[in-house]
Design a protein around this motif. Structure first.
Motif, PDB file in Angstrom:
ATOM      1  N   LEU A 255      -2.418  40.235  53.432  1.00 48.03           N
ATOM      2  CA  LEU A 255      -1.649  39.773  54.541  1.00 48.03           C
ATOM      3  C   LEU A 255      -1.224  40.285  55.814  1.00 48.03           C
ATOM      4  N   ARG A 256      -1.870  41.978  55.415  1.00 47.07           N
ATOM      5  CA  ARG A 256      -1.226  42.811  56.510  1.00 47.07           C
ATOM      6  C   ARG A 256      -2.081  42.998  57.006  1.00 47.07           C
ATOM      7  N   TRP A 257      -3.592  42.780  56.481  1.00 47.89           N
ATOM      8  CA  TRP A 257      -5.078  42.785  57.650  1.00 47.89           C
ATOM      9  C   TRP A 257      -5.290  41.107  58.331  1.00 47.89           C
TER      10      TRP A 257
ATOM     11  N   GLU B 165     -22.083  39.466  63.139  1.00 50.83           N
ATOM     12  CA  GLU B 165     -20.675  40.197  64.153  1.00 50.83           C
ATOM     13  C   GLU B 165     -19.727  40.154  63.105  1.00 50.83           C
ATOM     14  N   LEU B 166     -18.952  41.874  63.063  1.00 47.39           N
ATOM     15  CA  LEU B 166     -17.832  41.667  61.855  1.00 47.39           C
ATOM     16  C   LEU B 166     -16.889  42.117  62.680  1.00 47.39           C
ATOM     17  N   GLY B 167     -15.075  41.326  62.167  1.00 42.92           N
ATOM     18  CA  GLY B 167     -13.978  42.096  63.553  1.00 42.92           C
ATOM     19  C   GLY B 167     -13.145  42.157  62.256  1.00 42.92           C
ATOM     20  N   HIS B 168     -12.648  43.794  62.715  1.00 46.24           N
ATOM     21  CA  HIS B 168     -11.847  43.825  61.821  1.00 46.24           C
ATOM     22  C   HIS B 168     -10.242  44.627  62.243  1.00 46.24           C
ATOM     23  N   ALA B 169      -9.004  43.931  62.274  1.00 46.38           N
ATOM     24  CA  ALA B 169      -8.186  44.633  63.151  1.00 46.38           C
ATOM     25  C   ALA B 169      -7.984  46.277  63.260  1.00 46.38           C
ATOM     26  N   LEU B 170      -7.585  46.236  64.598  1.00 41.98           N
ATOM     27  CA  LEU B 170      -7.491  47.749  64.613  1.00 41.98           C
ATOM     28  C   LEU B 170      -6.894  48.364  64.176  1.00 41.98           C
ATOM     29  N   GLY B 171      -7.102  49.462  63.554  1.00 44.17           N
ATOM     30  CA  GLY B 171      -6.530  50.355  62.628  1.00 44.17           C
ATOM     31  C   GLY B 171      -6.562  49.966  60.944  1.00 44.17           C
TER      32      GLY B 171
ATOM     33  N   GLU C  23      -1.503  39.016  65.156  1.00 45.41           N
ATOM     34  CA  GLU C  23      -0.492  39.340  64.137  1.00 45.41           C
ATOM     35  C   GLU C  23      -0.412  39.053  62.489  1.00 45.41           C
ATOM     36  N   ALA C  24      -0.226  40.386  61.924  1.00 49.14           N
ATOM     37  CA  ALA C  24       0.131  40.052  60.339  1.00 49.14           C
ATOM     38  C   ALA C  24       1.725  39.293  60.462  1.00 49.14           C
ATOM     39  N   GLY C  25       1.295  38.125  59.864  1.00 51.91           N
ATOM     40  CA  GLY C  25       2.413  36.747  59.075  1.00 51.91           C
ATOM     41  C   GLY C  25       2.703  36.186  60.759  1.00 51.91           C
ATOM     42  N   ARG C  26       1.944  36.130  61.527  1.00 57.96           N
ATOM     43  CA  ARG C  26       2.271  35.389  63.446  1.00 57.96           C
ATOM     44  C   ARG C  26       0.940  34.591  63.586  1.00 57.96           C
ATOM     45  N   ARG C  27       1.453  33.309  64.462  1.00 54.82           N
ATOM     46  CA  ARG C  27       0.364  32.775  64.929  1.00 54.82           C
ATOM     47  C   ARG C  27       1.112  32.985  66.453  1.00 54.82           C
TER      48      ARG C  27
END
Length: 201
Positions: free
Chosen positions: A47-49, A144-150, A175-179
Motif C-alpha cells: 500500500l505504500r507504493w 511499459e512498466l511504471g513505478h512510484a518515484l523512489g 499518492e499512497a492511500g489517496r485518490r
C-alpha cells in the motif's frame, strides 16, 4: 502445460515454468489464492507504493477482485498470473499485463511479491519468465512498466529484466492511500526488438 518456447494457440493465460517458479492463473474459488490476494492488498509495503482502484479489505472483496481479473484475462484485455514456487506450489506473488492494446501491440506490466517471499528475486524471475512469453506468444511490440518515484527495489527489477528507464511521468499515479492527490512515476519500457538482458535464474 504450455512450453514458453512453443507457439501458443490456447486461451490467453498459460502455465509457465522456469527459474524455479510456476506461473499460472489465479483461482477465485481457491481459499489459498483468495487469502494470498487479500494479504497482499493489506500489506503496508504494498500500500505504500500502490493505491488500488478499489480497497480490498476482506475475503469477499478479494474473491470479487480475482473474478474480475479472470474475466479480463478471458476477454484478452489482461493476463494476470499467480507466481508460485515450482516445487511446493506456494503462492509468492503476481505478475501480469494490463491495458492490452492489440492494435498498437503494447501493454502495461506489473508485479508484486508477498512479504514472506521478498529478498529472493521472485519479482525479477517472474517478470523475466512472463516477459519472454508476452513478446513471443502474444505478438506484442512494447511493454511499459511504471513505478512510484523512489521505489528503488522495483526500479532494479525493471532494469534487470531489460526495461529501460525512459523518464519521469508527472502526477501519473495516486499518492499512497489517496485518490485525490497524485505522485510522479518512473517510466520504463522494453521493446520486442531490444537485446535480451543477462541470463536470470
Amino acid at each position: 502445460m504450455t512450453d514458453p518456447r512453443e507457439p501458443y494457440a490456447g486461451p490467453p493465460a498459460p502455465v509457465l515454468d522456469g527459474h524455479g517458479l510456476r506461473l499460472r492463473t489465479w483461482d477465485p474459488e481457491s481459499a489459498a489464492d483468495v487469502d494470498a490476494w487479500l494479504r497482499a492488498h493489506l500489506d503496508p509495503e504494498f500500500l505504500r507504493w500502490n493505491t488500488p482502484l478499489r480497497d480490498i479489505t476482506d475475503t469477499a472483496g478479494a474473491r470479487e477482485s480475482l473474478r474480475a481479473r479472470a474475466a479480463a484475462t478471458e476477454e484478452g484485455t489482461a493476463v494476470v498470473l499467480c507466481v508460485t514456487d515450482a516445487a511446493e506450489g506456494t503462492v509468492l506473488g503476481q505478475v501480469g499485463l494490463h491495458a492490452v492494446d492489440r492494435v498498437r501491440g503494447c501493454a502495461g506490466v506489473g508485479y508484486w511479491v508477498l512479504p514472506e517471499a521478498r529478498g529472493r528475486q521472485v519479482a525479477t524471475r517472474s517478470l523475466s519468465l512472463a516477459t519472454n512469453w508476452f513478446f513471443t506468444h502474444l505478438g506484442l511490440h512494447r511493454l511499459e512498466l511504471g513505478h512510484a518515484l523512489g521505489h528503488e527495489a522495483s526500479c532494479r527489477v525493471a532494469e534487470r529484466c531489460g526495461f529501460r528507464a525512459e523518464g519521469t511521468l508527472r502526477g501519473a499515479m495516486w499518492e499512497a492511500g489517496r485518490r485525490d492527490a497524485w505522485r510522479d512515476v518512473h517510466g520504463h519500457a522494453r521493446l520486442a526488438t531490444d537485446p535480451a538482458p543477462a541470463a536470470i535464474g
